[in-house]
Design an enzyme around this catalytic site. Structure first.
Site, PDB file in Angstrom:
ATOM      1  N   TYR A 184      46.548  52.625  30.322  1.00  0.00           N
ATOM      2  CA  TYR A 184      45.834  51.177  30.735  1.00  0.00           C
ATOM      3  C   TYR A 184      45.891  51.145  32.139  1.00  0.00           C
ATOM      4  CZ  TYR A 184      46.014  46.222  30.761  1.00  0.00           C
ATOM      5  OH  TYR A 184      45.563  44.963  31.139  1.00  0.00           O
ATOM      6  N   SER A 198      44.585  44.039  36.377  1.00  0.00           N
ATOM      7  CA  SER A 198      45.977  43.699  36.038  1.00  0.00           C
ATOM      8  C   SER A 198      46.775  44.102  36.918  1.00  0.00           C
ATOM      9  CB  SER A 198      46.318  44.955  34.902  1.00  0.00           C
ATOM     10  OG  SER A 198      47.534  44.782  34.650  1.00  0.00           O
TER      11      SER A 198
END
Length: 254
Positions: free
Chosen positions: A148, A135
């Site tokens: 995350y 990400s």
């Protein structure tokens, strides 16, 4: 090509699965929802499915056993399964089990699954590929999703080391680095970002035809981001040989 895509019942995983399938490849997707898997298979005839919780170690072992039996010529793993809890650190009063589940899905899942299935891919000796989906948050921590971001940063570090460990084999290791993509990753109502079809069209072509170790889109494909990645790669290569390690080796026929 014989591809396994975790978290493939919706979002990026399903988008890539459909493109691989329509290009004539055999594809198996996993997910925790039998209902979503059934919908995906109905919409994409020929798609193989397997209900699986990648966050549980015993189910990762069951998945590896199933893949070895059903897809012995596996040559592509796309570690895509993910969840994103959007809550700042100071406000996060969830049970540790809930927080641990996020860590297990995002980090432990791909690390163990790769470990279990790399021997299968090396055994047939053909070109193969492992794709770890990280990400933009791995490089620019996101305060609204801190755990995350931390897991994706760890997965990025692991991916660099996995590529190094597999460098002398036919197995290519790719890091797919999405920016925000408008999927259901963070739950209903939390969708924003790039159109999923545009994202999947772009990265599918790069995965299928390219040779890049890192594949981004939008912000994570910008000149500034690429410059940052090149600098980090150069630093890694400078220090990687300080201590000897045992690396994977090609499997030779007996």
């Amino acid at each position: 090509m014989n591809a396994l895509i975790t978290g493939g019942s919706q979002g990026i995983g399903l988008g890539l699965a459909a493109r691989y399938l329509h290009a004539g490849h055999q594809v198996m997707i996993t997910g925790r929802s039998s209902e979503r898997l059934e919908r995906a298979a109905t919409a994409n005839p020929g798609l193989l499915t397997y209900r699986n919780d990648i966050g549980r170690p015993e189910e990762r072992e069951q998945l590896a056993d199933h893949v070895r039996a059903a897809m012995p010529n596996l040559d592509t793993i796309i570690n895509n399964a993910g969840i994103q809890r959007r809550i700042g650190l100071a406000a996060d009063n969830a049970s540790w089990a809930e927080r641990q589940a996020e860590i297990d899905i995002l980090l432990a899942g791909p690390v163990q699954l790769n470990h279990l299935l790399i021997p299968t891919m090396l055994r047939h000796g053909r070109r193969s590929m492992i794709v770890n989906v990280t990400s933009g948050g791995a490089f620019i921590p996101q305060p609204f999703a801190p755990l995350y971001s931390a897991c994706k940063a760890a997965l990025h570090s692991y991916t660099v080391n996995l590529r190094y460990a597999l460098a002398n084999t036919p197995c290519r290791v790719v890091e797919l680095i999405p920016p925000a993509v408008a999927t259901a990753l963070a739950g209903t109502g939390n969708t924003h970002g790039a159109p999923p079809d545009d994202f999947c069209d772009t990265v599918f072509s790069a995965l299928r035809d390219g040779t890049d170790n890192e594949i981004g889109y939008g912000m994570t494909d910008s000149p500034a981001f690429k410059t940052q990645m090149r600098a980090a790669t150069a630093a890694f290569e400078q220090f990687a040989t300080r201590f000897p390690i045992e690396a994977y080796a090609p499997v030779t026929a007996e």
